[in-house]
Design a protein around this motif. Structure first.
Motif, short mmCIF file in Angstrom:
data_model
loop_
_atom_site.label_atom_id
_atom_site.label_comp_id
_atom_site.label_asym_id
_atom_site.label_seq_id
_atom_site.Cartn_x
_atom_site.Cartn_y
_atom_site.Cartn_z
N ILE A 1 -0.39 4.20 -1.94
CA ILE A 1 -1.85 4.28 -2.10
C ILE A 1 -2.40 5.36 -1.18
O ILE A 1 -2.11 5.38 0.02
CB ILE A 1 -2.49 2.91 -1.73
CG1 ILE A 1 -1.97 1.82 -2.65
CG2 ILE A 1 -4.01 2.97 -1.77
CD1 ILE A 1 -2.28 2.02 -4.10
N GLY B 1 -3.86 -3.96 6.19
CA GLY B 1 -4.18 -2.62 5.65
C GLY B 1 -5.67 -2.43 5.37
O GLY B 1 -6.08 -1.34 4.94
N TYR C 1 -7.69 0.86 4.03
CA TYR C 1 -7.81 1.00 2.57
C TYR C 1 -9.07 0.37 1.96
O TYR C 1 -9.35 0.57 0.79
CB TYR C 1 -6.57 0.41 1.88
CG TYR C 1 -5.32 1.18 2.19
CD1 TYR C 1 -5.08 2.41 1.56
CD2 TYR C 1 -4.39 0.71 3.11
CE1 TYR C 1 -3.94 3.13 1.84
CE2 TYR C 1 -3.25 1.43 3.40
CZ TYR C 1 -3.03 2.64 2.77
OH TYR C 1 -1.90 3.37 3.04
N TYR D 1 0.81 -1.23 0.00
CA TYR D 1 0.00 0.00 0.00
C TYR D 1 0.84 1.28 0.00
O TYR D 1 0.28 2.37 0.11
CB TYR D 1 -0.85 0.04 1.27
CG TYR D 1 -1.86 -1.06 1.41
CD1 TYR D 1 -3.04 -1.06 0.68
CD2 TYR D 1 -1.67 -2.09 2.32
CE1 TYR D 1 -4.00 -2.06 0.85
CE2 TYR D 1 -2.61 -3.09 2.50
CZ TYR D 1 -3.78 -3.06 1.76
OH TYR D 1 -4.72 -4.05 1.93
#
Ligand SMILES: C[S@@+](CC[C@H](N)C(=O)[O-])C[C@H]1O[C@@H](n2cnc3c(N)ncnc32)[C@H](O)[C@@H]1O
Length: 277
Positions: free
Chosen positions: A175, A226, A230, A172
């Motif tokens: 991101i 995550g 996310y 991630y």
């Protein structure tokens, strides 16, 4: 040399190779070099082949004898009915991965999906297949490998897609958004099992796409860690998994409602988990 003689020689040459299907492959290779259907070879078996074609034919056979996968030799593979570019720096798409696509389509059909993240896109086949079907959804595909990014970009251009972006990211790391869908087919082979893989895989496919750490679960744990941040509420995480990882994934995803789908050999293959409110 006549076409039928070339086929016979090719057959003899590949006869003892372990991971080839000589009968099928010699025909496939020659038909591609001639840019004709396999049926053409039967009707034209007395045709004299020109030197250039024969040179290419025997050089491809030599690579096959050494174990180089046909998909890397041709630079192309078929997935979910479309042809994709691939090279030796990305994983060769597996037929089983089509089960992931079918699972994703089912979820997209039953939910209102706005955006989707794929971690470890490789050649980009999964997100690109989905982006072709769902032009109003925004797709992000990430990979840690520069080669994979390049290969995915080439395929995005091939299909002229505007609803998918590709980023270099370690999981991630780069991101910034959250997503309705997170999909991954991460490296999932236990490090100690890599040596036992067949030569075509172990010697030619990128290690970065295969090695899932000591217990094969490293990437699943990282991605699941995550999800709080996310994955959107009511969102789905979908994983392709190894045939013996279903129970491990149920355990890792115990706070989610989980479904495990099987492949055609009745082995666990895809995990779907839904996040609650
Ligand atoms: C098993 S392959 C899957 C490729 C493709 N999705 C497919 O199904 O054909 C796993 C991919 O994860 C990528 N990868 C490995 N470590 C990664 C990381 N830390 N962050 C993002 N991608 C990673 C590899 O480069 C590889 O392309």
């Amino acid at each position: 040399m006549e076409l039928n003689e070339a086929l016979k020689e090719g057959l003899n040459y590949l006869e003892d190779s372990k991971y080839t299907n000589p009968f099928f492959e010699v025909r496939l290779i020659l038909s591609r070099l001639l840019d004709k259907d396999i049926s053409y070879l039967i009707a034209h078996d007395k045709d004299i082949l020109d030197e250039k074609i024969l040179d290419e034919y025997f050089s491809i056979l030599e690579k096959r004898k050494n174990g180089v996968p046909l998909q890397y030799i041709f630079g192309e593979t078929e997935f979910f009915g479309n042809k994709f570019f691939i090279d030796e720096n990305v994983l060769i798409p597996r037929d089983d991965t089509e089960i992931s696509v079918e699972a994703l389509i089912d979820i997209f059909e039953k939910n209102s999906v706005r955006n989707s993240l794929e971690i470890g896109a490789g050649s980009g086949i999964v997100s690109i297949t989905m982006a072709m079907r769902y032009s109003d959804v925004n797709f992000t595909a990430v990979d840690i490998s520069d080669y994979a990014i390049k290969n995915t970009k080439k395929n995005i251009e091939r299909f002229n897609l505007e609803n998918i972006k590709v980023l270099k990211s370690n999981l991630y790391e780069n991101i910034e958004e959250s997503y309705d869908i997170i999909y991954s087919n991460p490296p999932y082979i236990k490090s100690k099992d890599i040596e036992e893989l067949q030569a075509e895989v172990k010697d030619y496919e990128p290690m970065l796409a295969l090695d899932g750490g000591v217990d094969g679960l490293f990437f699943y744990r990282e991605i699941i860690n995550g999800l709080d941040k996310y994955l959107n509420k009511n969102g789905y995480v979908i994983f392709e998994i190894g045939y013996d990882q279903g129970d491990d994934l149920r355990e890792l995803l115990k706070d989610y409602s989980v479904e495990v789908l099987k492949d055609l050999s009745n082995k666990d293959r895809v995990v779907i988990a839904k996040k609650g409110e």
